[in-house]
Design an enzyme around this catalytic site. Sequence first.
Site: not given
Ligand SMILES: [Fe+2]
Length: 228
Positions: A97, A146, A149
Amino acid sequence: MDETKSQPPLLYPPYQSTIRRAPSRPLIRLPQNFGDLTAPVYGYLPLGDTDNDLTRQHAGEPLGERIIVAGRVLDEDDRPIPHTLVEIWQCNAAGRYLHARDDHPAPLDPNFTGAGRILTDADGRYEFTTIKPGAYPWRNHPNAWRPAHIHFSLFGTSFQSRLVTQMYFPNDPLFPFDPIMQSVPDEQARQRMVSRFELSLTKPEWALGYRFDIVLRGRNSTPFEERT
Ligand SMILES: [Fe+2]
Protein backbone atom coordinates in the site's frame (compact mmCIF):
# COMPACT_ATOMS: atom_id res chain seq x y z
CA MET A 1 -31.65 -17.08 5.71
CA ASP A 2 -30.95 -15.18 8.90
CA GLU A 3 -29.29 -11.95 7.79
CA THR A 4 -27.07 -11.90 10.85
CA LYS A 5 -25.21 -14.95 9.49
CA SER A 6 -24.26 -12.98 6.41
CA GLN A 7 -22.57 -10.25 8.44
CA PRO A 8 -19.34 -10.52 10.44
CA PRO A 9 -19.63 -10.04 14.22
CA LEU A 10 -17.98 -6.95 15.69
CA LEU A 11 -15.79 -9.20 17.83
CA TYR A 12 -14.07 -12.11 16.08
CA PRO A 13 -10.91 -12.94 18.10
CA PRO A 14 -9.01 -14.74 15.29
CA TYR A 15 -9.09 -11.33 13.55
CA GLN A 16 -7.05 -9.66 16.28
CA SER A 17 -7.85 -6.04 15.52
CA THR A 18 -11.48 -6.70 16.41
CA ILE A 19 -10.43 -7.39 20.02
CA ARG A 20 -9.30 -3.78 20.39
CA ARG A 21 -11.94 -2.33 18.10
CA ALA A 22 -15.15 -4.07 19.13
CA PRO A 23 -17.30 -2.18 21.66
CA SER A 24 -17.25 -3.77 25.10
CA ARG A 25 -20.48 -2.11 26.21
CA PRO A 26 -23.92 -1.93 24.67
CA LEU A 27 -24.20 0.51 21.80
CA ILE A 28 -25.91 3.83 22.31
CA ARG A 29 -28.11 4.95 19.46
CA LEU A 30 -27.45 8.58 18.63
CA PRO A 31 -30.49 10.56 17.55
CA GLN A 32 -30.29 11.50 13.90
CA ASN A 33 -30.87 15.10 13.06
CA PHE A 34 -31.68 16.68 9.74
CA GLY A 35 -28.11 17.78 9.06
CA ASP A 36 -26.77 14.26 9.53
CA LEU A 37 -29.12 12.89 6.94
CA THR A 38 -28.90 15.50 4.26
CA ALA A 39 -25.24 16.48 4.07
CA PRO A 40 -23.41 14.61 1.32
CA VAL A 41 -19.82 13.89 2.18
CA TYR A 42 -18.18 13.98 -1.22
CA GLY A 43 -21.17 14.68 -3.40
CA TYR A 44 -20.28 18.29 -4.15
CA LEU A 45 -16.73 17.58 -5.21
CA PRO A 46 -16.45 17.06 -8.95
CA LEU A 47 -15.22 13.66 -10.01
CA GLY A 48 -12.15 13.74 -12.22
CA ASP A 49 -11.72 11.90 -15.53
CA THR A 50 -9.25 9.44 -14.08
CA ASP A 51 -10.93 8.91 -10.72
CA ASN A 52 -12.25 5.52 -11.83
CA ASP A 53 -9.16 4.57 -13.84
CA LEU A 54 -6.35 3.83 -11.40
CA THR A 55 -3.99 3.07 -14.29
CA ARG A 56 -4.08 6.66 -15.61
CA GLN A 57 -3.47 8.73 -12.50
CA HIS A 58 0.28 9.20 -13.05
CA ALA A 59 2.70 9.95 -15.85
CA GLY A 60 3.36 6.29 -16.57
CA GLU A 61 1.43 3.06 -16.32
CA PRO A 62 1.51 0.96 -13.16
CA LEU A 63 3.05 -2.50 -13.24
CA GLY A 64 0.82 -5.53 -12.94
CA GLU A 65 -2.17 -7.21 -14.47
CA ARG A 66 -4.66 -4.63 -15.76
CA ILE A 67 -8.25 -5.46 -14.82
CA ILE A 68 -11.76 -4.06 -15.14
CA VAL A 69 -13.96 -4.30 -12.03
CA ALA A 70 -17.60 -3.54 -12.72
CA GLY A 71 -20.98 -4.21 -11.22
CA ARG A 72 -24.17 -2.75 -9.85
CA VAL A 73 -25.27 -1.47 -6.46
CA LEU A 74 -28.67 -2.95 -5.62
CA ASP A 75 -31.22 -2.98 -2.82
CA GLU A 76 -32.83 -6.11 -1.39
CA ASP A 77 -35.37 -6.21 -4.21
CA ASP A 78 -32.76 -6.04 -6.97
CA ARG A 79 -33.53 -2.40 -7.65
CA PRO A 80 -30.52 -0.32 -8.72
CA ILE A 81 -29.17 2.37 -6.41
CA PRO A 82 -28.25 5.32 -8.63
CA HIS A 83 -25.85 8.19 -7.89
CA THR A 84 -24.12 6.46 -5.01
CA LEU A 85 -20.48 7.23 -4.39
CA VAL A 86 -18.38 4.06 -4.72
CA GLU A 87 -14.78 4.41 -3.54
CA ILE A 88 -12.04 1.79 -3.69
CA TRP A 89 -8.57 1.48 -2.24
CA GLN A 90 -6.03 -1.27 -2.68
CA CYS A 91 -2.38 -2.26 -2.65
CA ASN A 92 -0.31 -2.48 -5.81
CA ALA A 93 0.56 -5.60 -7.78
CA ALA A 94 3.41 -6.38 -5.37
CA GLY A 95 1.12 -6.27 -2.33
CA ARG A 96 2.26 -2.87 -1.02
CA TYR A 97 0.00 0.00 0.00
CA LEU A 98 1.02 3.60 -0.52
CA HIS A 99 0.61 4.22 3.20
CA ALA A 100 3.01 5.35 5.93
CA ARG A 101 2.25 2.31 8.08
CA ASP A 102 2.86 -0.26 5.37
CA ASP A 103 6.48 -1.33 5.85
CA HIS A 104 6.11 -4.68 4.10
CA PRO A 105 9.32 -5.24 2.08
CA ALA A 106 7.76 -5.06 -1.36
CA PRO A 107 8.25 -2.23 -3.86
CA LEU A 108 6.05 0.82 -4.18
CA ASP A 109 4.96 1.66 -7.70
CA PRO A 110 5.51 5.33 -8.59
CA ASN A 111 2.67 5.08 -11.07
CA PHE A 112 0.07 3.67 -8.72
CA THR A 113 -1.73 5.33 -5.84
CA GLY A 114 -4.40 2.68 -5.37
CA ALA A 115 -7.46 4.87 -4.78
CA GLY A 116 -10.45 5.52 -6.99
CA ARG A 117 -14.06 6.64 -6.95
CA ILE A 118 -17.12 6.88 -9.15
CA LEU A 119 -20.83 7.60 -8.83
CA THR A 120 -23.20 4.84 -9.92
CA ASP A 121 -25.23 5.71 -13.00
CA ALA A 122 -29.03 5.65 -13.29
CA ASP A 123 -28.94 1.83 -13.43
CA GLY A 124 -26.73 1.56 -10.35
CA ARG A 125 -23.68 0.64 -12.43
CA TYR A 126 -20.07 1.42 -11.67
CA GLU A 127 -16.82 0.49 -13.41
CA PHE A 128 -13.16 0.79 -12.47
CA THR A 129 -9.99 0.08 -14.40
CA THR A 130 -7.15 -0.89 -12.10
CA ILE A 131 -4.33 -3.38 -11.44
CA LYS A 132 -4.91 -6.72 -9.78
CA PRO A 133 -3.66 -6.30 -6.20
CA GLY A 134 -1.14 -8.72 -4.74
CA ALA A 135 -1.44 -10.75 -1.54
CA TYR A 136 0.35 -9.23 1.45
CA PRO A 137 1.48 -10.37 4.92
CA TRP A 138 -0.19 -8.68 7.89
CA ARG A 139 1.14 -10.15 11.18
CA ASN A 140 -2.28 -11.05 12.59
CA HIS A 141 -0.91 -14.50 13.39
CA PRO A 142 2.19 -16.46 12.29
CA ASN A 143 2.49 -16.54 8.50
CA ALA A 144 -0.67 -14.49 7.98
CA TRP A 145 -1.36 -13.38 4.39
CA ARG A 146 -4.38 -11.54 3.09
CA PRO A 147 -5.96 -12.91 -0.06
CA ALA A 148 -5.88 -10.37 -2.89
CA HIS A 149 -8.68 -7.90 -2.32
CA ILE A 150 -10.00 -4.44 -3.10
CA HIS A 151 -11.60 -2.36 -0.34
CA PHE A 152 -14.95 -0.79 -1.21
CA SER A 153 -16.81 2.06 0.50
CA LEU A 154 -20.30 3.13 -0.49
CA PHE A 155 -21.98 6.34 0.51
CA GLY A 156 -25.64 7.05 0.26
CA THR A 157 -26.63 10.62 0.91
CA SER A 158 -24.67 11.11 4.11
CA PHE A 159 -21.86 9.85 6.32
CA GLN A 160 -24.34 7.82 8.31
CA SER A 161 -25.13 5.68 5.31
CA ARG A 162 -21.56 4.54 4.69
CA LEU A 163 -20.94 0.85 4.09
CA VAL A 164 -17.51 -0.76 3.78
CA THR A 165 -16.62 -4.17 2.40
CA GLN A 166 -13.88 -6.04 0.55
CA MET A 167 -13.97 -7.67 -2.85
CA TYR A 168 -11.97 -10.84 -3.47
CA PHE A 169 -10.94 -12.75 -6.59
CA PRO A 170 -12.21 -16.21 -7.52
CA ASN A 171 -10.52 -19.36 -6.23
CA ASP A 172 -7.91 -17.71 -4.04
CA PRO A 173 -6.09 -20.44 -2.04
CA LEU A 174 -5.77 -18.06 0.93
CA PHE A 175 -9.51 -17.90 1.65
CA PRO A 176 -9.58 -20.67 4.31
CA PHE A 177 -6.70 -19.03 6.21
CA ASP A 178 -8.04 -15.48 6.25
CA PRO A 179 -9.83 -14.56 9.49
CA ILE A 180 -11.33 -11.44 7.94
CA MET A 181 -13.13 -13.47 5.31
CA GLN A 182 -13.86 -16.30 7.77
CA SER A 183 -15.42 -13.86 10.26
CA VAL A 184 -18.49 -13.93 8.01
CA PRO A 185 -20.32 -16.99 9.37
CA ASP A 186 -22.19 -18.15 6.27
CA GLU A 187 -20.37 -19.68 3.29
CA GLN A 188 -22.87 -18.32 0.76
CA ALA A 189 -22.45 -14.86 2.26
CA ARG A 190 -18.66 -15.22 2.02
CA GLN A 191 -19.05 -16.05 -1.65
CA ARG A 192 -20.94 -12.79 -2.13
CA MET A 193 -17.66 -10.99 -1.42
CA VAL A 194 -15.94 -12.87 -4.26
CA SER A 195 -16.05 -11.28 -7.70
CA ARG A 196 -16.55 -13.49 -10.71
CA PHE A 197 -14.49 -13.55 -13.84
CA GLU A 198 -16.61 -12.48 -16.80
CA LEU A 199 -15.37 -12.74 -20.34
CA SER A 200 -17.86 -10.16 -21.62
CA LEU A 201 -16.29 -7.55 -19.34
CA THR A 202 -12.83 -8.38 -20.58
CA LYS A 203 -11.41 -5.90 -23.09
CA PRO A 204 -9.55 -7.78 -25.81
CA GLU A 205 -5.78 -7.31 -25.69
CA TRP A 206 -6.24 -4.90 -22.79
CA ALA A 207 -7.71 -6.13 -19.49
CA LEU A 208 -9.48 -9.04 -17.80
CA GLY A 209 -12.94 -8.36 -16.39
CA TYR A 210 -14.42 -9.13 -12.97
CA ARG A 211 -18.05 -8.61 -11.99
CA PHE A 212 -18.89 -7.54 -8.44
CA ASP A 213 -22.48 -6.63 -7.60
CA ILE A 214 -23.14 -5.16 -4.17
CA VAL A 215 -26.44 -5.74 -2.37
CA LEU A 216 -27.00 -3.25 0.44
CA ARG A 217 -29.38 -5.23 2.63
CA GLY A 218 -31.74 -8.17 2.88
CA ARG A 219 -31.14 -11.91 2.75
CA ASN A 220 -28.72 -11.59 -0.16
CA SER A 221 -26.82 -8.69 1.37
CA THR A 222 -23.11 -8.32 0.76
CA PRO A 223 -21.24 -8.71 4.09
CA PHE A 224 -20.18 -5.30 5.42
CA GLU A 225 -17.64 -4.35 8.07
CA GLU A 226 -18.82 -3.03 11.42
CA ARG A 227 -22.44 -2.60 10.45
CA THR A 228 -24.52 -2.39 13.60
FE1 LIG B 1 -6.28 -4.43 2.50
